[in-house]
Structures are given as structure tokens and as C-alpha cells.
Design a protein around this motif. Structure first.
Motif, PDB file in Angstrom:
ATOM      1  N   GLU C 357      43.310  44.668  46.699  1.00 58.10           N
ATOM      2  CA  GLU C 357      42.367  45.550  45.999  1.00 58.10           C
ATOM      3  C   GLU C 357      41.105  44.792  45.629  1.00 58.10           C
ATOM      4  O   GLU C 357      39.995  45.297  45.764  1.00 58.10           O
ATOM      5  CB  GLU C 357      43.025  46.137  44.749  1.00 58.10           C
ATOM      6  N   THR C 358      41.291  43.558  45.169  1.00 56.92           N
ATOM      7  CA  THR C 358      40.133  42.735  44.838  1.00 56.92           C
ATOM      8  C   THR C 358      39.245  42.569  46.054  1.00 56.92           C
ATOM      9  O   THR C 358      38.019  42.687  45.981  1.00 56.92           O
ATOM     10  CB  THR C 358      40.607  41.359  44.352  1.00 56.92           C
ATOM     11  N   THR C 360      39.128  44.472  48.968  1.00 51.42           N
ATOM     12  CA  THR C 360      38.516  45.663  49.554  1.00 51.42           C
ATOM     13  C   THR C 360      37.590  46.387  48.580  1.00 51.42           C
ATOM     14  O   THR C 360      36.658  47.035  49.002  1.00 51.42           O
ATOM     15  CB  THR C 360      39.591  46.650  50.044  1.00 51.42           C
ATOM     16  N   ARG C 361      37.856  46.274  47.273  1.00 53.41           N
ATOM     17  CA  ARG C 361      37.043  47.058  46.347  1.00 53.41           C
ATOM     18  C   ARG C 361      35.941  46.254  45.682  1.00 53.41           C
ATOM     19  O   ARG C 361      34.983  46.839  45.179  1.00 53.41           O
ATOM     20  CB  ARG C 361      37.926  47.678  45.268  1.00 53.41           C
ATOM     21  N   VAL C 362      36.098  44.949  45.618  1.00 54.69           N
ATOM     22  CA  VAL C 362      35.069  44.157  44.933  1.00 54.69           C
ATOM     23  C   VAL C 362      34.390  43.162  45.874  1.00 54.69           C
ATOM     24  O   VAL C 362      33.178  43.204  46.059  1.00 54.69           O
ATOM     25  CB  VAL C 362      35.679  43.406  43.732  1.00 54.69           C
TER      26      VAL C 362
END
Lengths: 424, 272, 462
Positions: C357-358, C360-362
Motif C-alpha cells: 500500500e505504501t 502503490t498509494r504513496v
């Protein structure tokens, strides 16, 4: 409503499991991707090594040729029925003598096509051979080489292989007599190009590449350092120097083929330099390498601490003296490292060389930078496009030689860099 | 149940301790940064960690939500109990832990996204909103809690990085509380801010105390005195002493604590 | 001959250096006995004299060498008996001159006519005269330079300033070399392209749908036939580049993600140099790999699946180009990810985000501009790549988007039309330069935009 959220318990738990699965998936995809990339390297190297193995040896035939005086012009030993001498010599090793013309031709075709000239040259060099026997160990032609190395299967239907059963039987007879040997193939690097794979070597290409790199180094190294020193240490900051900077960065990314066009139209077309020569090739490569050398030299100059410059200025050195005596020597290891990497890149460059004619068929190493020549990468290109089966393994071997040179140059660069890092 | 471990700590009720650490050592590669820290952190109070630079207070903070895991070569030994559960238990999910223990960093670090997306980040990844409206409600509530809503309500789509430093830090606080954690760790949250922004943040911390257990690392003794109920003093990787803030500042039991809070340096101190 | 001349120039320059230094040492020695010391140390006086001896002679010798050949050729042509040159086209005259040169150098391929042999003798004589004259003139110029420079040497003479001035001039000249290269590229490409567009209208070249340069034997034919429509060539280039990017972007990006977020330091230490090796393999090797392994594999697979597959399919060339640019993309993406401040990663992980998540999203959104710039640079490489397509792609320009079909590219056409003997009045040859101009402009645009994006992105986090 400000109480802590339920981050524990069934629903949250299930969701977290899903999120961890997604995380593992990305990790797996990433591992897959990098394995694919490294696998590609592995397959490439394995293909080349396996492919090159047959080229390490060359099947040869030891034949004794009777140099009969009646077959040679006594006035000029260069004129004679050498083909007949060759065919008789090979036939003498066989249990059954040929009867038809076609059989004679087949027998002559067992050894490489250059053999009759090799005999002629030997006789011309030593006319006392006339009337005596000459024993030579000559390479067999490609089809028999493939057979000798077991690369042609005897089980293939005869119409799909190059050699008939009769020819194979003859070769087996020669093998049984002990006339066939398979020594290490030094000719691969001592001979130059040839139409026949069994006698084709890389000497001309290696010498040509060496001359090209020499020209490239002699031009781009001093010019690159001079330009970088000017831009980094002396040049005023204005629109012109900015343009030069942008230009250098862009030049580094121009497709190499465009440099070939430049070489063709300007170096050959306008300046009239001779085609296919290491001089033109080296000049084109140096124009391509120049931006790289300028960029690495500037980086190396920037890495020299200000304090050194200030100290030198402090004892009254001029700006030129500061650079020449203090800054440049300190930056030199970095510059050399970058230059070697740039030269290694130039060594592998192929496309521009095709346009300036360095893919010609040349059977002798060049004697200087003004003689037509090939280069290692163009030689690989030529061999890769040749139909004879024997060229496949030789192409692989040539690639390994090229990669060996590249690896060696990079190793030297890394060694230099590490020595530099240890000092500072 | 943990009382038997308490040695030099002013006792707080075991039931009130949200976090208890026992013999925590932290290593960065071969270097040991924390030595056997035993500390109880009470529920719904603000605990300040003070001490000179490099004393290990930030390291201790990052051990609680296992942010030290992200540093190559870092290793933690001992126990850190969150509601009696060891956070270093291998079966524990670090993602769950960090959802329960929020963190605000020294330097404001808003994501390069809109203000709305910054706050919505946590609820989104943890699946805390079932609808867009619910998500918007969480975002608005968190921004309001962080005292930022009135300032940004017209430009929720503006990038978070366009805010001023103090606003960015409050945005990061809003982002942290949007997941409704149980504990909030703050690593010198006001050190990069001007006095006015600092005052706003300090007020905010005091308000948040009602719902959160807060651990704050601070450089400023005044700040510790202003916002915290309990204070722990660290020196050279060891916990020197801890207790109610008023007590630590008025009648410290240890010489090192007294030297530090009165501003005498370690060099001037006579040998032990 | 030329070699000896250059050796002579070097020897004279060296002698000039020693002379100048010796002269300066004399007045340096006098300076010690009370008179004012010299402005510059003796070596600078030596260098000053050496520059005056060497540089003008070198320039003259180079100019002479460049001019001598054409001048002698023109004189030679004029001296030929008129019955030999009557009715010859310029190209045929060139051929005749080449034959004369060959005869003069003793490389006789075919029995030469008496006229040629006579002309060869004349050529040899003139060349000798030219060489001797050059030698004498250069020698005279060097002596003149030495006399001029030595006359100026006095203790007060600012030799260092002069030498440094010359050095600066040399450095400026070298800095201009890069600019001159670009200019040379532009001028030569535009010059030949303009000549081409005189034969084939630009509209036809840019929008024509048929590319058959091989049938153009006479200039009259082409314009009418419209065989120089480059659209199928552009389409083939795009198809192969698209395949390459479709393969290389995900693989390169995912490799960078893995190396940045998941890999152990030990894995990174091994994998990164190996990717560098992959990036350093010459493209001719990739081309050979394509024809030896990839193309047959694709053909076999395609045939097994009942698809008509060309032996030099766009897919094979595209995949191999993709393989070549994987390390390029992965290293640029890695740089972009590394430029994202650690704070953001920590902030995301501290919220309880998983590494994925880190990422792909940030991290990836934050690094997107840098990655996009890198992809543009990679695309420019794919479009400009030559050897792989020359070896593995086709020669015939077909209008197709079927990856299993054979297509041709801009670079392939440049090479195939220019390899072998080339004449500059042939539209086929000139077409290669028009294609080269398009290639240069497109890659230049991609590089400029790519570098600008990467640089601006780097600045936002610095």
C-alpha cells in the motif's frame, strides 16, 4: 464517536488478511520481474557459452601431398595443377579410389576451400619441395567439421543433411586411419575473416577495433577533458554556455545511427576520408564518446574540494596553474574511470559502423588507421548473417571475446574507482 | 499483574497502564542505543519523554509501534506490552499494531496528495468507511478534531504540501487520528514550528488526551511541563527516572535529572 | 609522408620549447644578480615558442592535406585527353579518376588503357611535387614562427599569460566541438533531406502509405509512383517500440519496486551489478540472441497455436528491445523512488499501511513524474535502437499492427538503404537522411521532455 476504532476482531482481521495477500502478491510480482530480467541475462550467457563450445576446437585432417614435378610449371611454381595435387593427396588416405568426376570433387571438398592455395604458397616459398612430399594439417570444410563434432546427426534423413552416406563413410574411414584430429582452435584469434567458417578468425576485427579505440581515445580524451575543464572552471555563466550544456546532455542521448549518418555525409562525403577505415570509425565513435567524457570529467572536477583550489590560489598560482597542477591530477582517477567505461561502450557500438562501411569483407588485419578494416561488433554482425552452420558457433565465440574485452575494461574501471575511494 | 516488575517507578495502577515495557534493549547494528528500559505509560494521559539529544527517547518511541523495523540492522530485545500483549510477538500483525498506535513525526510529512486524501488515507487502507459519505464524515471530523477544518474547509482538494508548517503538522495529526488509534506517539511534533503554531498544537494535545493515550518526545522542558501529566527522563540510552510531571520538575530524585532540567551540562557535574 | 611531416613538426616544437626555455633561463640567471626577475618561469617561455612553431605548421599541414587531393584531381581531369572525358557524367569521371588512383598506387585490378597509365604517371609525379612543396612550406613556416617568437622573449615578457591564453583558446575550441557535432548532424541531415524533398514532396513522404525504395532506379519514376510514403515505416517503428515498452515498463518497474521495498541488502548487492551487466551488453549481441533464440521460439509457439507467424516477427524484435531497456527503466525508476523522502514512507507505514500500500498509494504516485521522464527516455532508446531490428525485424514495409507479422523500422530502412556503395544523387540514399532527420527530431523531443521532467522532479524533493 471518538473512541478507538475496532482494529481487532473478525471483520478487521479478514480485511487485513486480504491486504497482506495483496502485499505478498506485489512482492511476488516484483521478485518475478527481477528474476525474469536476471534470467534473461542467464539465458543469454548460457546460450552463448553453449553455442560457442563447438568453435573452441576445429576438426583437421593430416594429409601428405605428393608435389609431382610434372604437375607444376618449372618456370613459375605459382602455376600448377594444385587442385589435382590436393585431391590426390586426400584420396591417398581413402580405401577406395574415386572413379567419377563427381567423386573427385567430393574428395577435394573434404578439406577447406583454401587448401590448394596453402599448398601453392608453401611450394612458392620453398621450391625445393617439388618432387618431394608435403605434409599439412588442414581444417576440414564446415559440413565435415559439424559431422566430426557430432553436431550433424547421422540419423537425419539423407535428403535433409549436407553430406551423403557415401561422404560420411569416407570421413569415417579417414577417422579410422587416425588422420583426423580436433585441436584447440587458436585460428579463431590468429586468422582474419574468410568465406569459409573453418578458416574464419577475429584477428582483423580485433586489430581494427583496437585502432578505432586508439583514434577514439586520442581524440575524445584530451578534447573531452579540455571542454569539461573550460565549462566547469572557466566558462562564464551565460546563455551560450547553458546552450552548450544542454547540447552535451542531448548529444549523449542521440541514437547512435544518427552519428553514422553524420560520419557518412560529413567525414566521408565532405572531408573525403577513406571509407571502412578505423580512422573514420574512430572519429565517429569519439564524437559519440565525447559527451560521456565531458559529463564524467565535470563530475570528477566538481568532486575536488574547494579548499584545494583556495589553497593553491592562496600561494599565488594562476587559475590555469590551479587547474593543471592541483585540480586535474586529483580528478584524474575519476576521469579515467569514466573514460574507460565510455570506451567500453564505444567498443560495442555497431550501428554507426555499418553506415561507414566497416562491415566489408576483409581478409587481412589492417596495417594502420587508413586501411580498410572491420571491427569486433561488425564482424559479429557479418557472421551472424552468414548461412554456413559453422558461423553460428563462431559468432557465439566472437561475442564471448567481445564481452571478455568489455568485462576486462569494466574491471579496470571498477579497480580504479575503488582505489580512488580508498584514497579519499 | 505487571506490578512485580516495577522497581524505581512511582506506581500507577496496573489497570491504568496502557503500555508497559520490560527490559527493552535496542541495537542499531553493533551499537546499542537503549539499555533495559522499564516504563509504564498510563491510559488517557500525556507522557512526555525528555532528555538530551541522542539519549534514546526517539528510539524508544519508534520501538513502541515497531517503526525501528524499517531501519536496516535495527534489533529490539525485551518486551513492550500493549494492553498486556507483547508487540514483538511474532504472531502479532504489525499492520494492526500501527493502526492501533498512531504516530506524528518531527517534520510534518503530508503525502503529496490533496488535504482530503491525506486524511482519508488511513480509513481507506483500513476499510473504515463503507461509503464516500462516511469517508467524508471521518475526514471532516478528524480535521475538526485537529483544529484545522475551519482553515481548509474551502480547499480540501488543495495539495497537503501547500499548507503552512503548522497547518501541515495539524494535517498529520488529523491523518493519524482519522484511523482512531488507541495510542498516539508524537516525535517532537512542534520542533519545526513557530511559537504560535506550537501553542495550537499543544492545546490540541491537551484536548486529545480525553480519548487517546499520548506519548510525546520533546526537547523543550517547558513543553513537557505544559502538556504532560507524566514525564520520563532518558540519558545515554537509559531511563533515569519517571513519575508525575510536577514531581519530576520540582523534586527530581536523581542528580542527572536535576542537572538536565536546571540546565547544567553533564560536563560540569562532579563525578558520581 | 604525412606521418614523417607530423613527426617533424613535433620534433621542431620540442626543439623550440627547449630553445625558448634555455633563453629564458639565461635571463632568469641574470635576474639573480640584482636585475629584475623574469615575469614568467622559463618553461612558459619555452611553451610560447613551441606554440608559435607547432600550431601554425599543424594547421597549414592539415589544410594542405585536405586541399591537395581535390586540387590534383581537378588538374588531372583537365589534363586528360578530351577524347577520354568526352560525354562522361560526373559519376563516370569520378570512376575514371578512382581507376587512375588505383593504377598510380600499383593496385591494378584490370588491364588499364594507355591514357590511364599516362595519367597515373602524371598523378604520381604531381603527388611527389605536392608532398615536397608541402614539406618545404611547412618547414619555412616553422622557422618563421621560431624567429618571431624568439625575438619577443625578454625578462619582462608575459609568456605565461600568452600560453594560458592559447590554452584557453584550445579549451573553448574543444567545448565548441560538441556544439559543432550537433550542428553537423542538423546541417547534414537537413541538407540531404531537402535534396530528397525536392524529388519527393514532404506531404507524400509523411503521409504516403507505400514504402518501396528499392524499385526507384531512375529519379523520374519515384515521384509518380509514390513509393516513398513513410507511414508504414513509422507504424512499424511504433509497433515494435510499443511491444518493447509493454514488456519493459512493467518488468522494469516491478524490478525497481522489489529492489527498493522488499529485497534484502544482500540481494540488492548482487542483483544491481547484474542488471548493469545486462545494460552493458552491446546491442549486436541482443540482435544475435533475437535471431538465434527468441524469433525461432516465437515462431514455433505461434505455429503450434495455429497462428501464421513470420520468422522475423515484430514480437521477437520488440521483446528483445524490451529486454535491453529493462535495466534502463529499472535503474531510472529506482533513482526516482530513492528521491522520495524517507519521511513519506515512514508516515505511510506508521499509519498501518502494508509495504504494498505504501508503494502503490504513496511512493509510486510521488515518484511518478520521475518515472514518466525515465519512460520517455527509454522510449527514445527503443525508437532509436538499430542493431536488434536490423538483425531481427523485416525489410518490407507492411501496414499492419499484427505483432506476429514482419514489419520494418526507420533505423532498419536507414541501414539497408545506406549499406554498400552509396551515391548522393540517388533518392533512395537521400530518403535515409530524411528518415534520419525524423528519427533525430523525435528522439530529441522525447529526450528534452524526459530530461526536463526528471530534472524538475528531482528539484521538488531537494
Amino acid at each position: 464517536m471518538n473512541a478507538p476504532a475496532p482494529h481487532r476482531g473478525g471483520a478487521a482481521e479478514a480485511r487485513r488478511r486480504r491486504r497482506h495477500r495483496a502485499d505478498r502478491l506485489l512482492r511476488l510480482l516484483g521478485l518475478g520481474a527481477i528474476s525474469l530480467a536476471l534470467g534473461l541475462l542467464g539465458v543469454l550467457i548460457a546460450t552463448l557459452v553453449i553455442g560457442a563450445t563447438p568453435a573452441l576446437t576445429q576438426t583437421k585432417l593430416r594429409v601428405t601431398f605428393a608435389i609431382s614435378p610434372e604437375l607444376i610449371d618449372p618456370a613459375d611454381p605459382g602455376i600448377g595443377a594444385y587442385r589435382l595435387i590436393l585431391r590426390r593427396g586426400v584420396a591417398a588416405l581413402l580405401p577406395e579410389q574415386p572413379t567419377t568426376m563427381a567423386e573427385w570433387r567430393e574428395i577435394g571438398g573434404i578439406v577447406t576451400g583454401n587448401t590448394q592455395f596453402a599448398i601453392r604458397d608453401a611450394v612458392m616459398a620453398d621450391p625445393s619441395l617439388i618432387g618431394r612430399n608435403l605434409t599439412l594439417t588442414v581444417p576440414v570444410s564446415d559440413a565435415y567439421d559439424q559431422l566430426g563434432k557430432g553436431l550433424t546427426s547421422r540419423d537425419t534423413p539423407p535428403e535433409r543433411r549436407k553430406l551423403s552416406d557415401r561422404e560420411i563413410a569416407r570421413f569415417d574411414a579417414l577417422t579410422a586411419r587416425g588422420a583426423v584430429s580436433r585441436p584447440f582452435n587458436w585460428e579463431l584469434i590468429t586468422r582474419s575473416n574468410s568465406r569459409f567458417p573453418e578458416t574464419a578468425g577475429l584477428a582483423g576485427a580485433i586489430v581494427g577495433s583496437f585502432y578505432m579505440l586508439l583514434v577514439c581515445f586520442v581524440v575524445s580524451f584530451p578534447a573531452g577533458i579540455a571542454a569539461a575543464v573550460w565549462l566547469e572552471e572557466f566558462a562564464p555563466r551565460n546563455r551560450l554556455t547553458d546552450a552548450v550544456e544542454v547540447n552535451i546532455n542531448n548529444l549523449a542521448a542521440v541514437p547512435s545511427i544518427v552519428f553514422g549518418l553524420l560520419g557518412l555525409s560529413v567525414l566521408i562525403g565532405v572531408f573525403g576520408l577513406p571509407r571502412s577505415t578505423p580512422l573514420v570509425g574512430g572519429l565517429v565513435l569519439s564524437l559519440m564518446t565525447l559527451p560521456t567524457i565531458i559529463i564524467v570529467t565535470r563530475a570528477a572536477l566538481r568532486a575536488v574540494p574547494r579548499s584545494i583550489r583556495e589553497a593553491a590560489h592562496g600561494v599565488g598560482a594562476s587559475r590555469h596553474q590551479v587547474v593543471l597542477h592541483h585540480v586535474l591530477p586529483l580528478a584524474m582517477p575519476g576521469i579515467l574511470t569514466g573514460t574507460i567505461i565510455g570506451l567500453a561502450h564505444a567498443l560495442g557500438e555497431t550501428a554507426p559502423l555499418l553506415l561507414i562501411g566497416m562491415n566489408a569483407f576483409i581478409t587481412d588485419p589492417p596495417g594502420g588507421i587508413l586501411e580498410a578494416s572491420t571491427a569486433l561488433p561488425t564482424q559479429i554482425f557479418i557472421w551472424a548473417g552468414s548461412a554456413e552452420h559453422g558461423f553460428v558457433s563462431r559468432t557465439c565465440a566472437a561475442i564471448l571475446v567481445l564481452l571478455g574485452f568489455l568485462l576486462a575494461m569494466n574491471a579496470v574501471a571498477i579497480y580504479l574507482r575503488q582505489r580512488l575511494e580508498r584514497k579519499t | 499483574m505487571n506490578q512485580s516488575f516495577q522497581t524505581h517507578v512511582a506506581p500507577i495502577g496496573a489497570a491504568a497502564a496502557k503500555i508497559s515495557t520490560r527490559g527493552v534493549d535496542v541495537f542499531y547494528g553493533p551499537k546499542q542505543a537503549l539499555f533495559g528500559v522499564d516504563l509504564d505509560i498510563p491510559r488517557n494521559q500525556v507522557t512526555a519523554l525528555i532528555g538530551p539529544s541522542g539519549c534514546g527517547k526517539s528510539t524508544f518511541l519508534r520501538a513502541i509501534n515497531r517503526m525501528n523495523d524499517t531501519i536496516a540492522g535495527a534489533r529490539v530485545e525485551g518486551e513492550i506490552l500493549l494492553d498486556g500483549e507483547n508487540v514483538y510477538d511474532p504472531v502479532l500483525d504489525v499492520v494492526e499494531l500501527r493502526a492501533r498506535v498512531g504516530m506524528v513525526f518531527q517534520k510534518p510529512n503530508p503525502f503529496p496528495k490533496s488535504i482530503f486524501e491525506n486524511v482519508a488515507y488511513g480509513p481507506r487502507i483500513h476499510g473504515m468507511a463503507r461509503s464516500r459519505a462516511e469517508l467524508a464524515e471521518i475526514v471532516v471530523r478528524s480535521l475538526r478534531r485537529a483544529g484545522l477544518f475551519e482553515e481548509v474547509k474551502d480547499r480540501l482538494d488543495a495539495p497537503g504540501t501547500s499548507l503552512s508548517g503548522g497547518q501541515q503538522q495539524r494535517l498529520c495529526i488529523a491523518r493519524a487520528i482519522a484511523t482512531r488509534p488507541e495510542v498516539l506517539l508524537m516525535d517532537e511534533p512542534a520542533s519545526a514550528l513557530d511559537p504560535i503554531a506550537t501553542a495550537v498544537i499543544e492545546e490540541l494535545i491537551d484536548e486529545l488526551r480525553a480519548n487517546y493515550t499520548i506519548v510525546i518526545v520533546t526537547h523543550s522542558m517547558q513543553q513537557a511541563a505544559r502538556v504532560s501529566q507524566r514525564t520520563a527522563f532518558f540519558h545515554l540510552g537509559r531511563l533515569i527516572e519517571d513519575g508525575p510531571t510536577a514531581e519530576i520538575f520540582s523534586t527530581p530524585r536523581r542528580r542527572q535529572t536535576e542537572d538536565y532540567i536546571t540546565g547544567r551540562s553533564a560536563a560540569q557535574r562532579p563525578g558520581p | 609522408m604525412t606521418g614523417y611531416l607530423f613527426l617533424t613538426i613535433i620534433a621542431f616544437s620540442l626543439a623550440a620549447f627547449l630553445t625558448g626555455r634555455a633563453a629564458a633561463r639565461r635571463f632568469a640567471a641574470e635576474g639573480r644578480s640584482g636585475r629584475p626577475a623574469a615575469h614568467s618561469v622559463p618553461a612558459y617561455h619555452g611553451a610560447f615558442v613551441a606554440i608559435w612553431v607547432g600550431i601554425p605548421a599543424l594547421i597549414l599541414a592539415l589544410l594542405w592535406r585536405a586541399a591537395e587531393g581535390p586540387v590534383i584531381d581537378r588538374l588531372l581531369a583537365r589534363a586528360l585527353p578530351p577524347e577520354m572525358t568526352a560525354g562522361l557524367s560526373p559519376a563516370a569521371l569520378d570512376l575514371l579518376l578512382t581507376e587512375i588512383h588505383h593504377v598510380a598506387e600499383g593496385r591494378i585490378l584490370a588491364p588499364a588503357s594507355p591514357g590511364v597509365i599516362e595519367a597515373a604517371a602524371r598523378l604520381a609525379a604531381w603527388s611527389r611535387i605536392g608532398d615536397v612543396a608541402m614539406f618545404v612550406v611547412v618547414l619555412a613556416l616553422m622557422l618563421l614562427g621560431a624567429w618571431f617568437a624568439c625575438a619577443r622573449l625578454t625578462p619582462r615578457f608575459r609568456a605565461r599569460t600568452r600560453v594560458e591564453g592559447a590554452l584557453s583558446g584550445l579549451m573553448i575550441l574543444c567545448s565548441g566541438l560538441a556544439l559543432a557535432t550537433t550542428l553537423g548532424i542538423i546541417v547534414s541531415l537537413v541538407h540531404e533531406a531537402v535534396a530528397f524533398f525536392r524529388l519527393v514532396p514532404p506531404g507524400e513522404f509523411l503521409f504516403g502509405l507505400v514504402w518501396e525504395p528499392q524499385i526507384a532506379t531512375r529519379p523520374g519514376q519515384i515521384a509518380a509512383e509514390g513509393a516513398f510514403g513513410a507511414v508504414p515505416v513509422f507504424l512499424g517503428t511504433l509497433l515494435i517500440s510499443a511491444i518493447a515498452m509493454a514488456f519493459a515498463v512493467p518488468v522494469g518497474l516491478l524490478s525497481a519496486v522489489y529492489l527498493h521495498e522488499y529485497a534484502s541488502p544482500r540481494f540488492r548487492r548482487v542483483a544491481k551489478p547484474m542488471l548493469e551487466i545486462l545494460a552493458g551488453v552491446p546491442t549486436v549481441v541482443y540482435g544475435f540472441f533475437a535471431i538465434l533464440v527468441v524469433a525461432p521460439a516465437i515462431r514455433t509457439t505461434g505455429t503450434m497455436m495455429g497462428l501464421a507467424t513470420s520468422p522475423n516477427s515484430a514480437l521477437a524484435a520488440g521483446l528483445v528491445i524490451g529486454g535491453m531497456i529493462i535495466p534502463f527503466i529499472s535503474s531510472l525508476a529506482d533513482d526516482a523512488l530513492r528521491a522520495v523522502p524517507r519521511d513519506l514512507r515512514d508516515g505511510s507505514l506508521a499509519m498501518g499501511a502494508t509495504p504494498a500500500e505504501t508503494m502503490t498509494r504513496v511512493l509510486l504516485p510521488a515518484a511518478l513524474p520521475g518515472i514518466a521522464g525515465g519512460i520517455l527516455l527509454a522510449l527514445s532508446r527503443a525508437i532509436g535502437e538499430t542493431m536488434i531490428v536490423v538483425m531481427a525485424a523485416g525489410l518490407i514495409a507492411t501496414m499492419t499492427l499484427n505483432p506476429l507479422d514482419s514489419v520494418t523500422t526507420v533505423t532498419v530502412q536507414i541501414v539497408t538503404t545506406l549499406v554498400g556503395d552509396t551515391a548522393f544523387d540517388n533518392p533512395k540514399t537521400l530518403a535515409a537522411f530524411a528518415l534520419g532527420l525524423v528519427l533525430f527530431l523525435v528522439t530529441l523531443a522525447l529526450n528534452t521532455i524526459g530530461v526536463a521532467i526528471v530534472r524538475r522532479y528531482r528539484e521538488t524533493y531537494e
